[in-house]
Design a protein around this motif. Sequence first.
Motif, PDB file in Angstrom:
ATOM      1  N   SER A   1      -5.928  -0.843  -2.915  1.00  0.00           N
ATOM      2  CA  SER A   1      -5.876  -1.883  -3.677  1.00  0.00           C
ATOM      3  C   SER A   1      -4.745  -2.551  -2.703  1.00  0.00           C
ATOM      4  O   SER A   1      -4.419  -4.194  -2.998  1.00  0.00           O
ATOM      5  CB  SER A   1      -5.985  -2.491  -4.703  1.00  0.00           C
TER       6      SER A   1
ATOM      7  N   LYS B   1      -4.090  -3.526   0.545  1.00  0.00           N
ATOM      8  CA  LYS B   1      -5.594  -4.610   1.407  1.00  0.00           C
ATOM      9  C   LYS B   1      -4.609  -5.681   0.690  1.00  0.00           C
ATOM     10  O   LYS B   1      -4.582  -7.190   2.291  1.00  0.00           O
ATOM     11  CB  LYS B   1      -6.260  -5.134   0.243  1.00  0.00           C
TER      12      LYS B   1
ATOM     13  N   ASN C   1     -10.269  -0.535   3.257  1.00  0.00           N
ATOM     14  CA  ASN C   1      -9.101  -1.601   2.697  1.00  0.00           C
ATOM     15  C   ASN C   1      -8.551  -2.628   3.546  1.00  0.00           C
ATOM     16  O   ASN C   1      -7.651  -3.407   3.221  1.00  0.00           O
ATOM     17  CB  ASN C   1      -8.629  -1.666   1.598  1.00  0.00           C
TER      18      ASN C   1
ATOM     19  N   HIS D   1      -7.267  -6.295   8.486  1.00  0.00           N
ATOM     20  CA  HIS D   1      -5.616  -6.208   7.926  1.00  0.00           C
ATOM     21  C   HIS D   1      -5.011  -7.448   9.199  1.00  0.00           C
ATOM     22  O   HIS D   1      -5.157  -7.351  10.107  1.00  0.00           O
ATOM     23  CB  HIS D   1      -4.955  -5.449   8.204  1.00  0.00           C
TER      24      HIS D   1
END
Length: 460
Positions: free
Chosen positions: A233, A236, A262, A266
Amino acid sequence: MAVPPPSNVTASNPASGTRRMRRIIAEDPEWTLAIVPSLIDLCLQHFVTNFETHPVLTELQPEQQRKVLDRLSPDLSLKVVANLISDESYWKRRCNQRWSVGHVEKYGNNWKRMFFERHLQELLKVFIPGTTDPNVILDLIPLCQDYVVRLQVDQFLPPVMLEPPIQDMDLTDSASETEQDDLNMDHYQLGDLVAGLRKLEILDLVFGVKDCGMNFEWNLFLFTIRDCHSLASAIKTCLTLKVFRLTRSKVDDEKARILIRNLLDHPSLLELDLSHNNIGDRGARAAAKLINHSKLKILNLANNKIKALGAQSLAHALSVNTNLVSLNLRLNCIEDEGGQAIAHALQTNSTLTNLHLGSNELSEPTATLFSQVLSVNTTLTCINLSCNHIGLDGGKQLLEGMSENKTLMEFDLRMSEIGQESEYLISGALNANREAARLRTLQPKCCHVTVSHIINNAAG
């Protein structure tokens, strides 16, 4: 007629006795009749003495600021100086006082950045969940959020394990010993910290304990599933992150898939390093998906448990990818089936420049296809096939491919059993490529000199 002095009076002549002298000693040992401090200097000294309670700096003239900064103690509270003082000489003094060895060039030649990155790193390395006050880290975030670019931590301590009561020592049927250990071994959760570091670009982590000595336990090196979800998390939401390294942390397929999921799409990630873990084919398939769902340029999966199926997934991604420039798969076990798949992909791939397949149980069939790669691929500059079983025939085929290659600069074939003759001839071909590349870099300069010479002659 001279009158003799009274007998109760001592003459000033040293030979006739001593005279009692009075000496005045100043309370300030630095005070001297020669220099009388100016009122400005006295005020500046007052600012220095009371800086921690009443910081005065920005209101002063530049030369006055310089005098105050040079006199300030390097032990002042960070809450006072962190966002007030940007002078590099002050932070250099703080760094040199705290660490005997420091390479400021590793921190962009910025002493303030070096101080806060190393200070934060040391706090994280000794943080004990459930024992250390979390505010030790959280209170530092507003002070260092604009200066920490790289967070490099090679140790995370687990919680202190207390001896369970006798009545609780028997395991219940609903939880195994491994699950109970995992329940109590979560490390510091990086979510709030990473979210607060506004300029973080490099995150380099190792979940383990250094210098544990006789207290060694495998659980000290456990990257738990809750650690994984929390870290996933954090990365991310860190949109500035360019480099993510998580090595030597026993990351398996499940955890690798959580992390990579995650990182899909990106916006800024350029390098992913998951080397020295326990990632297998499922994790490699997730990495292959990431290659084509990001801007990733460097992927390092060295020393894992990837086999042929994982290599085939990566090869399929390479065949259509236009971003990745470096792939490291050394110390896996992709064998010829995986090596051949990657070789096929490299016949169409036009971006990869560095490939490391050392120690992968490769043999002559892979060398045969790589010979074809060498004759058609014009982007690869470095290949490593060391510590494989290429053999004499494989070496001859690679030599044949090198005869048509003009771009490869490095080709590591140590301990691959190709024979001295092939090694020597391939080395010669590489030297020829390097010399040709050197001449190409000099060519524009030579052309410029030639044109200038012509112009000068014409002017003459």
